[in-house]
Design a protein around this motif. Structure first.
Motif, PDB file in Angstrom:
ATOM      1  N   ARG A  51       2.296  -0.529 -10.842  1.00  0.00           N
ATOM      2  CA  ARG A  51       3.644  -0.598 -10.271  1.00  0.00           C
ATOM      3  C   ARG A  51       4.249  -1.965 -10.559  1.00  0.00           C
ATOM      4  O   ARG A  51       3.631  -2.988 -10.269  1.00  0.00           O
ATOM      5  N   PRO A  52       5.470  -1.999 -11.121  1.00  0.00           N
ATOM      6  CA  PRO A  52       6.117  -3.296 -11.336  1.00  0.00           C
ATOM      7  C   PRO A  52       6.347  -4.015 -10.007  1.00  0.00           C
ATOM      8  O   PRO A  52       6.656  -3.380  -8.984  1.00  0.00           O
ATOM      9  N   LEU A  53       6.233  -5.313  -9.995  1.00  0.00           N
ATOM     10  CA  LEU A  53       6.432  -6.072  -8.768  1.00  0.00           C
ATOM     11  C   LEU A  53       7.867  -5.954  -8.257  1.00  0.00           C
ATOM     12  O   LEU A  53       8.123  -6.109  -7.063  1.00  0.00           O
ATOM     13  N   HIS A  54       8.808  -5.682  -9.187  1.00  0.00           N
ATOM     14  CA  HIS A  54      10.206  -5.581  -8.781  1.00  0.00           C
ATOM     15  C   HIS A  54      10.578  -4.176  -8.314  1.00  0.00           C
ATOM     16  O   HIS A  54      11.750  -3.914  -8.010  1.00  0.00           O
ATOM     17  N   TRP A  55       9.607  -3.281  -8.238  1.00  0.00           N
ATOM     18  CA  TRP A  55       9.883  -1.899  -7.834  1.00  0.00           C
ATOM     19  C   TRP A  55       9.098  -1.591  -6.570  1.00  0.00           C
ATOM     20  O   TRP A  55       7.867  -1.675  -6.543  1.00  0.00           O
ATOM     21  N   SER A  56       9.818  -1.253  -5.502  1.00  0.00           N
ATOM     22  CA  SER A  56       9.145  -0.951  -4.242  1.00  0.00           C
ATOM     23  C   SER A  56      10.095  -0.147  -3.366  1.00  0.00           C
ATOM     24  O   SER A  56      11.053   0.449  -3.857  1.00  0.00           O
ATOM     25  N   ALA A  84       0.824  -1.207   0.000  1.00  0.00           N
ATOM     26  CA  ALA A  84       0.000   0.000   0.000  1.00  0.00           C
ATOM     27  C   ALA A  84       0.858   1.257   0.000  1.00  0.00           C
ATOM     28  O   ALA A  84       0.572   2.221  -0.716  1.00  0.00           O
ATOM     29  N   GLU A  85       1.943   1.253   0.798  1.00  0.00           N
ATOM     30  CA  GLU A  85       2.851   2.396   0.817  1.00  0.00           C
ATOM     31  C   GLU A  85       3.508   2.587  -0.542  1.00  0.00           C
ATOM     32  O   GLU A  85       3.615   3.712  -1.053  1.00  0.00           O
ATOM     33  N   ALA A  86       3.996   1.476  -1.125  1.00  0.00           N
ATOM     34  CA  ALA A  86       4.672   1.557  -2.416  1.00  0.00           C
ATOM     35  C   ALA A  86       3.720   2.036  -3.506  1.00  0.00           C
ATOM     36  O   ALA A  86       4.080   2.876  -4.337  1.00  0.00           O
ATOM     37  N   ASP A  87       2.498   1.520  -3.501  1.00  0.00           N
ATOM     38  CA  ASP A  87       1.510   1.927  -4.508  1.00  0.00           C
ATOM     39  C   ASP A  87       1.186   3.410  -4.383  1.00  0.00           C
ATOM     40  O   ASP A  87       1.082   4.126  -5.391  1.00  0.00           O
TER      41      ASP A  87
END
Length: 206
Positions: free
Chosen positions: A160-165, A110-113
């Protein structure tokens, strides 16, 4: 972010590091020409050799200091393997430095999104197009990838790409340094045994 109103003369009286960091960062935002949130990030590779590079601090609170990256990049791989990192902020205009060390956790989806949605559209495309830290055969190859993802996400939201957070450094040590005459600097170190522990404070020789 808390503004304590602390000045350069009384920062040693503060007994909690996050409010002091917030006050210093706020001052840096008015005095630094570029990127007051820029910070040197240090990690360690599989051979124990240190790496350091500049990143941008995107958030901080009582839990720690957050930045975002491609998890398949060199720093991403090193942190995922080691789960420890250090930071060094240097504000030349203020003659101040802050050092941070501690274990690292991954921020929530949620934070990353939430942060990813605030990025410019071109930066979100870049997160898909760049195979960060890996060899690039030509600039054209990167531009081609950008064009491909731009076409793929021409309309609507860009997921958001899964590899980007993001990573959060949960500090067990935060040291504040202020320049002093004749190199007799002020150094105050806050430390604790665990990220949820109580802070202790000591003054260090310059």
């Amino acid at each position: 972010m808390t503004d304590t109103g602390l000045t350069t003369g009384d920062f040693t009286q503060e007994n909690e590091p996050f409010s002091l960091f917030g006050a210093w960062l706020k001052e840096a935002q008015t005095s630094e020409l570029n990127d007051p949130n820029a910070v040197a990030l240090a990690t360690v590779d599989g051979d124990g050799l240190p790496d350091v590079r500049m990143v941008l601090l995107k958030d901080f609170d009582q839990r720690g200091f957050v930045f975002y990256t491609n998890f398949e990049s060199q720093k991403g791989r090193e942190i995922l393997a080691n789960s420890k990192a250090a930071m060094c902020f240097h504000w030349k205009s203020l003659r101040r430095q802050v050092r941070v060390r501690g274990p690292v956790e991954i921020v929530s989806d949620a934070e990353a999104d939430e942060y990813y949605k605030t990025r410019p559209r071109g930066s979100r495309i870049g997160a898909w197009a760049s195979k960060q830290s890996r060899p690039l055969e030509s600039r054209f190859a990167l531009e081609k990838a950008v064009a491909e993802y731009t076409a793929r996400y021409a309309i609507g939201d860009i997921p958001r790409p899964l590899h980007w957070s993001g990573f959060r450094i949960m500090p067990t040590s935060i040291e504040f340094w202020k320049d002093g005459a004749f190199r007799l600097h002020d150094r105050i170190q806050f430390s604790r045994d665990a990220p949820q522990g109580d802070w202790g404070k000591i003054r260090m020789y310059p």
